[in-house]
Write a protein that holds these residues in place. Structure first.
Motif, PDB file in Angstrom:
ATOM      1  N   SER A 136       0.752  -1.224  -0.015  1.00 15.04           N
ATOM      2  CA  SER A 136      -0.083  -0.087   0.031  1.00 15.04           C
ATOM      3  C   SER A 136       0.881   1.138   0.001  1.00 15.04           C
ATOM      4  CB  SER A 136      -0.962  -0.147   1.126  1.00 15.04           C
ATOM      5  OG  SER A 136      -1.782  -1.142   1.155  1.00 15.04           O
ATOM      6  N   ILE A 172       2.496   1.841  -3.466  1.00  8.32           N
ATOM      7  CA  ILE A 172       1.045   2.284  -4.589  1.00  8.32           C
ATOM      8  C   ILE A 172       1.172   3.966  -4.225  1.00  8.32           C
ATOM      9  CG2 ILE A 172      -1.145   2.559  -5.027  1.00  8.32           C
ATOM     10  CD1 ILE A 172      -1.071  -0.574  -4.411  1.00  8.32           C
ATOM     11  N   TYR A 221       3.835   6.477 -12.696  1.00  8.79           N
ATOM     12  CA  TYR A 221       2.622   7.021 -13.677  1.00  8.79           C
ATOM     13  C   TYR A 221       2.941   8.242 -14.558  1.00  8.79           C
ATOM     14  CZ  TYR A 221      -2.110   7.904 -15.088  1.00  8.79           C
ATOM     15  OH  TYR A 221      -3.280   8.617 -15.774  1.00  8.79           O
ATOM     16  N   MET A 272      -6.061   9.620  -6.158  1.00 10.56           N
ATOM     17  CA  MET A 272      -6.499   8.124  -6.486  1.00 10.56           C
ATOM     18  C   MET A 272      -5.611   7.052  -6.061  1.00 10.56           C
ATOM     19  SD  MET A 272      -9.114   8.959  -8.263  1.00 10.56           S
ATOM     20  CE  MET A 272      -9.400   7.217  -8.796  1.00 10.56           C
ATOM     21  N   THR A 273      -4.276   7.226  -5.767  1.00  8.06           N
ATOM     22  CA  THR A 273      -3.435   6.343  -5.309  1.00  8.06           C
ATOM     23  C   THR A 273      -3.946   6.048  -3.961  1.00  8.06           C
ATOM     24  OG1 THR A 273      -1.798   7.866  -4.573  1.00  8.06           O
ATOM     25  CG2 THR A 273      -1.559   7.201  -6.719  1.00  8.06           C
ATOM     26  N   LEU A 308      -6.890   3.550  -4.455  1.00 11.54           N
ATOM     27  CA  LEU A 308      -6.451   2.353  -5.192  1.00 11.54           C
ATOM     28  C   LEU A 308      -5.752   1.398  -4.504  1.00 11.54           C
ATOM     29  CD1 LEU A 308      -6.060   0.596  -7.790  1.00 11.54           C
ATOM     30  CD2 LEU A 308      -3.623   1.970  -8.271  1.00 11.54           C
ATOM     31  N   LEU A 311      -7.512  -2.036  -3.224  1.00  9.29           N
ATOM     32  CA  LEU A 311      -6.741  -3.517  -3.685  1.00  9.29           C
ATOM     33  C   LEU A 311      -6.515  -4.149  -2.245  1.00  9.29           C
ATOM     34  CD1 LEU A 311      -3.842  -2.361  -5.934  1.00  9.29           C
ATOM     35  CD2 LEU A 311      -5.935  -3.745  -6.364  1.00  9.29           C
TER      36      LEU A 311
END
Length: 385
Positions: A153, A156, A164, A176-177, A180, A184
């Motif tokens: 985590s 990410i 990105y 957004m990360t 995400l 997940l």
């Protein structure tokens, strides 16, 4: 924008041991008032906990604060608050049972030492974490699955954005990360019996108590009574504490303003101070926490080319009407992933502080070891010296 804030708010609620639902919903009236008072429709508000304070160094503008005691103290205050959040996030990322898995220091230190440590709650918790960690290594009692969830985590949230950006040529949407990583991690917990062969062994958010009332309620009599009780038992010290935190929150508002499109208001600083004050009064009247400017949600509004106050008002309504149902979807979110949210926000400030002088270190150490108000007072004394 409301979804962007959800994982972080739940993280802070977990550290503070309070339920996120009433906290979120009761702040909505303050957010609604902010929508119509702030100078920019891009100035998003909400429950930011320490994140608003952490935004100061990222958007520091020398014209907003010269070399006064404020700049010295704020850097130290940021470091102390960051250290407190960092250590507060570690138990759920490392130990079986999270905070409940921390050992008692009374088994290792004398009663006199324990009494002294009780006066420094931050230092006390840091020592408990260190002792529990080394005992966990010795007895193989660390939660390796939770550590893996935390590590993935954190990767990410902290390292995926530059990857990105390099691959696509533009930055990913702000926040957004975080979403995400949370999605997940929640999915991993859901399918853990199939993946691991047994249920996820770490701690999760769990069910959030939901009252029958959907909207926050205002009770003038109870509010006045609570204020009288606070003044009776705490005296005017509580007013001083409120002033300190409002000053820090206002500095965060000033730090975000340069990153937003220019305002048509002649005096945006004064207007936003009024917006902050009115919003906090409304939030407090409904039993909510202080409302402040949010850096991440403000940047999202800029990227979305928001030009009116409608999205700000809708964000507040989403807190009141939507999050009650959304919270049910995050019951299985592992607290290790939420700890990664907190750690990623503060790790840079803890281990790579910017231009800290000795006044800042005095302030930060006192904030981390004893408390926010005591640390601010210690910093003012140090600056005077």
């Amino acid at each position: 924008m409301a979804m962007t804030a959800l994982p972080a708010v739940i993280s802070y609620s977990s550290v503070l041991n309070v339920s996120p639902l009433p906290t979120l919903m009761s702040a909505a009236p303050g957010m609604l008032s902010w929508a119509f008072l702030a100078t920019s429709p891009n100035m998003m508000s909400g429950i930011t906990a320490v994140t608003a304070q952490l935004a100061y160094d990222d958007l520091y503008d020398p014209s907003l604060s010269q070399s006064t005691y404020v700049s010295h103290l704020l850097k130290g205050f940021k470091w102390g608050a960051s250290a407190g959040i960092f250590f507060g996030a570690l138990p759920n990322a490392l130990f079986k049972g999270g905070n409940k898995g921390l050992v008692s220091l009374s088994d290792f230190f004398s009663p006199n030492v324990i009494r002294s440590l009780s006066q420094t709650p931050g230092l006390n918790k840091a020592l408990r974490i260190i002792v529990t960690f080394f005992l966990g290594l010795a007895k193989n009692n660390l939660d390796l699955i939770a550590i893996a969830v935390f590590a993935v985590s954190y990767f990410i949230i902290a390292y995926l954005p530059p990857i990105y950006t390099k691959a696509v040529g533009s930055k990913p949407p702000s926040g957004m990360t975080v979403i995400l990583a949370s999605v997940l991690a929640t999915g991993f917990v859901t399918f853990a019996p199939s993946i691991l062969g047994y249920p996820y062994p770490g701690t999760v958010v769990g069910s959030v108590p939901i009252s029958s009332s959907v909207l926050p309620t205002f009770d003038l009599t109870s509010t006045i009574s609570e204020v009288q009780d606070l003044l009776q038992y705490h005296g005017w010290v509580i007013v001083v504490k409120a002033f300190v935190f409002s000053a820090i929150s206002y500095l965060s508002v000033l730090s975000i303003l340069p990153a937003l499109p220019p305002s048509d208001h002649a005096n945006p600083e004064r207007r936003n101070l009024i917006a902050q004050g009115v919003s906090c009064i409304f939030s407090g009247a409904f039993g909510g926490p202080p409302v402040g400017a949010s850096l991440s949600r403000s940047m999202v509004s800029v990227m979305m080319d928001v030009t009116s106050n409608l999205p700000v008002a809708f964000n507040a309504l989403a807190y009141m009407l939507g999050l009650k149902h959304i919270l049910g979807a995050v019951e299985g979110t592992p607290k290790a992933a939420l700890s990664a949210v907190l750690a990623s926000a503060v790790v840079g400030g803890v281990f790579n502080p910017k231009s800290m002088d000795w006044v800042g270190w005095v302030t930060g150490t006192a904030v981390a070891a004893v408390g926010a108000n005591q640390g601010f007072a210690a910093g003012m004394v140090a600056w005077a010296v």
